[in-house]
Each structure stands twice: as C-alpha cells, then as structure tokens.
Design a protein around this motif. Structure first.
Motif, PDB file in Angstrom:
ATOM      1  N   ARG A   1      -6.598  44.823  59.031  1.00  0.00           N
ATOM      2  CA  ARG A   1      -6.713  46.277  59.709  1.00  0.00           C
ATOM      3  C   ARG A   1      -7.054  47.366  58.372  1.00  0.00           C
ATOM      4  O   ARG A   1      -7.920  48.135  58.522  1.00  0.00           O
TER       5      ARG A   1
ATOM      6  N   GLN B   1       2.183  54.888  50.059  1.00  0.00           N
ATOM      7  CA  GLN B   1       3.693  54.931  50.810  1.00  0.00           C
ATOM      8  C   GLN B   1       3.420  54.734  52.440  1.00  0.00           C
ATOM      9  O   GLN B   1       4.444  53.650  52.942  1.00  0.00           O
ATOM     10  N   LEU B   2       2.317  54.889  52.897  1.00  0.00           N
ATOM     11  CA  LEU B   2       2.111  54.557  54.327  1.00  0.00           C
ATOM     12  C   LEU B   2       1.921  52.721  54.354  1.00  0.00           C
ATOM     13  O   LEU B   2       2.314  52.389  55.393  1.00  0.00           O
TER      14      LEU B   2
ATOM     15  N   ASP C   1       6.956  47.035  58.514  1.00  0.00           N
ATOM     16  CA  ASP C   1       6.849  46.829  60.128  1.00  0.00           C
ATOM     17  C   ASP C   1       6.448  45.606  60.222  1.00  0.00           C
ATOM     18  O   ASP C   1       6.938  44.939  61.092  1.00  0.00           O
TER      19      ASP C   1
ATOM     20  N   ARG D   1       9.056  42.956  59.861  1.00  0.00           N
ATOM     21  CA  ARG D   1       9.813  42.941  60.925  1.00  0.00           C
ATOM     22  C   ARG D   1       9.408  42.211  62.187  1.00  0.00           C
ATOM     23  O   ARG D   1      10.362  41.549  62.957  1.00  0.00           O
ATOM     24  N   ARG D   2       8.121  42.281  62.200  1.00  0.00           N
ATOM     25  CA  ARG D   2       7.709  41.647  63.280  1.00  0.00           C
ATOM     26  C   ARG D   2       7.441  40.249  63.320  1.00  0.00           C
ATOM     27  O   ARG D   2       7.520  39.472  64.177  1.00  0.00           O
TER      28      ARG D   2
ATOM     29  N   ARG E   1       3.151  50.616  52.453  1.00  0.00           N
ATOM     30  CA  ARG E   1       4.496  50.031  52.159  1.00  0.00           C
ATOM     31  C   ARG E   1       5.133  50.200  53.625  1.00  0.00           C
ATOM     32  O   ARG E   1       5.820  49.293  54.044  1.00  0.00           O
ATOM     33  N   ASP E   2       5.109  51.320  54.444  1.00  0.00           N
ATOM     34  CA  ASP E   2       5.767  51.407  55.483  1.00  0.00           C
ATOM     35  C   ASP E   2       5.161  50.323  56.636  1.00  0.00           C
ATOM     36  O   ASP E   2       5.808  49.517  57.561  1.00  0.00           O
ATOM     37  N   LEU E   3       3.714  50.138  56.600  1.00  0.00           N
ATOM     38  CA  LEU E   3       3.219  49.286  57.578  1.00  0.00           C
ATOM     39  C   LEU E   3       3.505  47.824  57.234  1.00  0.00           C
ATOM     40  O   LEU E   3       3.658  46.915  58.105  1.00  0.00           O
TER      41      LEU E   3
END
Lengths: 291, 121
Positions: free
Chosen positions: A61, A37-38, A45, A48-49, A40-42
C-alpha cells in the motif's frame, strides 16, 4: 536471537525515511515528519492485526502510494514553478516584439517573392505562427524562448544580408563598396540601439561599448568586410540591451542563440564550403562567411 | 491594475475522491492526519484507503485552495501528541462540500430515473 518488534519498526522507519527522498524537497520539509508519524501509526496498526501478511500489505500500500503521490507532488511543484516564472515576467513592449519579428517577416517576404520552394514557405509560416502565438497573443514567455528567438533573428538577418550582398554583386559593384553599403546601415542600427538603451549599470552594456570601441579603433587596420562582420557580431548584443531590462542575465540566452547559426556554419563548413547551397532554403543557415 | 478573481465553490468541482472524503470526515469536527485516514476507512468500509503521500498531498492542495485550515484547538491535551497537526473545514470548504454533495445527489437522481437502474424514463 529473534528481532524485537521495536527494532523492526525502527528499520521500517529508516527505509521509509529513505523512500521519502522521492518527494520534492519542499514537500519533504513540510510534510516529511508528519508522513513518518503516520507510517509509524500504520505500522503499529498492522502489528496489532498480527501476522506478516498485514505488514506485507502495508508495504504494498505504501509503495503504490509513494509512486502515485510522489509523481503528483513533482508535477504540482513543476506547475507552481512555471506559474511563478510566468508571473514574474512582465509583458513585452510592442516595439521589442516588432524588433524581433520584423526581420523574420522581411525574410519570408523576400523568399516568397523569389518563388521559394514549398518547404521554405511552410517553414516560414510555421515559424511566423509560433512567433505570433508566443509574442503577440501570450505576450509573455519563458526565458528559454529567448534562445530560439535569438537563433531565428540571427538566421533571418544573416540571410537578408547575404541576399543583399548577392543582389549587389549582380550590379557589378566593387567588393569594398558592397561591404560599405551593408556595414553602414548595420553600424547605424547598432549605434542607435546602443545609444537608446544605454545603461551604465549593466555589464552587457559595457561589453557592447567595449566591442564597439575596439572595432572602431581597429577599423583603419582592418578591411571593410571585417568591419561588417564586427557589426553583425555586435548587433545581437545591441538587440539584447532592451531585452536585458526585462530578462536580466538571462538575455545571454538570446545572444548565445543569435551566435549559434554562425558557429554551426563555421563548424560545419570550416572552409566556407556552403557556396553550393546558395539560392536554396539552406541559405537560411549560412553565415556571413559565405559572402 | 488587474484584480485576482476569487473562485466560487462550484469552480473547484468536481473534487477528487480523496479530497471529497477528507472534507466529509472533517465536517464532523477537527482531526489530525491519522484520524482522518481512519475515519475515511470506516466511512467507506475500507474501500478507500489513503496512503501517507496521498493524504498529505491532498491536505497540501486543500490548504492552498482554502478548503481547510490548521487548527490550534487540541481535542484532549492528555491523549494528544503535540507533534500532530489538526485540520478543520473553512467556511469556503463547507460551501464546496455542500456544492459537491448537491452535484452528486443530482447525478444519483438522474441515474435512478434511467431505465438502466429500473427508473421510469
């Protein structure tokens, strides 16, 4: 056709799901879905950048994090496992400690008295120190140590037996009498141990009884030397009886360890060719086959 | 019978940078994993970027040590994803955080007093 962002996210998650296999199973079960889940969020993000540079940075990373944290998780899991084993094992009774250490001490004293070489003395002092740390100070040890203890016990007992037979031969006592003098105390010890630690619910106990009865029944048909060898074979099982209360089936490690010096000698010297080493430190590794 | 001695706040010091920063951002209130990660990034001006493995590895250890606990409280049910888990500081976690801040303050005071950083000593 150009790839849609959702497809790339699905592919990335599939890859990360495979990478999660690097973590211990328990960690994966507990935190795997949260880490996905994390990730997916990253990923969102980074999208979006905009730019593939952000996604590349994210993978770098994540991969560095994976190597570092998976190693730490494995280390932590191994530590927890070891701690759990250490807490399960109750301290060993003093009498059992003495039972295991005493033959080694006798062996060392005999060798030192016979003006043994420095290598023997250093080896003995090292082994005694290790035994002291493992048994007396810590008083609890992993079942794997049983294998080493079995080997030490067996090697020491065989060497003591060998030295006694050698001493007796210098007194010009008949061969059969020599074997009787060795096998009698051996069998008394075996029977006493078996009687004291009789446990009808233990498989090891019944293996011991079966071996002892077979040896006694076949005794009239065999020589005294065979009987003394049978006593030597049964002794580790008899010594394993008190250990089995604490270690259960893991006591087999002790018994396998006890037989290993004999097997090693048998394989190395199938024609009993260890006679030239008599009197040197190599006697430690000689089995009863030498006599 | 042997009694297990419960560790005091100073027994778990010094904290790792990850654990210290997670405690610090949880001192502001209950957060889920992603929110913790973002808050740490903001707090450190992106100098400390926790990966998913490091974050949940630290959370696991902190749960075991009793520094944090899972919270049933959901800040905004409309914006919330029910698969997320929320974490908050325990009273022991607060004591540990306070002890670590005091320890670091003492070190900073010492560093400032040395000639290296232009102090008077």
């Amino acid at each position: 056709m150009a790839e849609r962002p959702d497809d790339r996210l699905r592919q990335a998650i599939a890859v990360y799901r495979v990478l999660l296999l690097a973590y211990p199973a328990s960690h994966r079960r507990e935190y795997g879905p949260l880490m996905l889940q994390l990730f997916r969020d990253l990923w969102r993000d980074a999208c979006r950048r905009s730019g593939s540079g952000s996604l590349l940075k994210l993978w770098v990373r994540v991969l560095i994090d994976l190597v570092v944290s998976a190693s730490a998780a494995h280390w932590q899991a191994a530590k927890e496992k070891l701690m759990a084993v250490a807490h399960q094992i109750t301290p060993m009774p003093w009498r059992n400690v003495l039972l295991i250490v005493a033959p080694g001490v006798v062996f060392g004293l005999v060798k030192m008295q016979a003006a043994a070489g420095w290598l023997t003395i250093v080896t003995f002092v090292g082994v005694a120190a290790l035994a002291f740390v493992a048994l007396v100070v810590q008083k609890r040890f992993s079942a794997r140590v049983l294998l080493v203890l079995g080997m030490l016990l067996s090697a020491s007992l065989l060497t003591i037996g060998f030295l006694i037979v050698e001493e007796l031969s210098s007194l010009r006592i008949a061969r059969e009498t020599r074997h009787l003098l060795v096998s009698l105390p051996l069998w008394v010890a075996v029977v006493a141990l078996g009687w004291k630690h009789r446990r009808p619910q233990s498989m090891l106990y019944w293996a011991f009884v079966l071996g002892a009865v077979t040896a006694v029944v076949l005794a009239p048909l065999t020589t005294l030397s065979t009987l003394s060898i049978a006593g030597l074979v049964l002794l580790p099982i008899a010594l394993g009886l008190p250990l089995s209360r604490q270690y259960g089936t893991r006591t087999l490690l002790f018994i396998v360890g006890s037989y290993s010096p004999g097997w090693a000698t048998w394989i190395t010297f199938p024609d009993r060719g260890c006679r030239p080493y008599r009197g040197s430190q190599y006697t430690l590794f000689c089995s009863s086959g030498c006599s | 019978m042997s009694a297990t001695v419960k560790p005091g706040p100073k027994d778990v010091l010094p904290l790792t940078p990850a654990v210290f920063h997670i405690l610090l951002v949880l001192a502001e209130g209950t957060k889920h994993g992603y929110a913790i990660m973002k808050a740490v990034e903001t707090l450190t001006d992106r100098q400390l970027q926790l990966g998913p493995g490091t974050l949940y590895g630290s959370i696991k250890r902190m749960l075991t040590d009793g520094l944090i606990e899972e919270s049933e409280e959901r800040p905004d049910p409309y914006l919330d994803d029910e698969r997320r888990r929320y974490y908050r500081l325990t009273p022991f976690g607060q004591q540990v955080l306070r002890a670590e801040v005091e320890r670091l303050s003492h070190l900073i005071r010492f560093a400032q007093s040395t000639r290296l950083l232009g102090g008077t000593t």
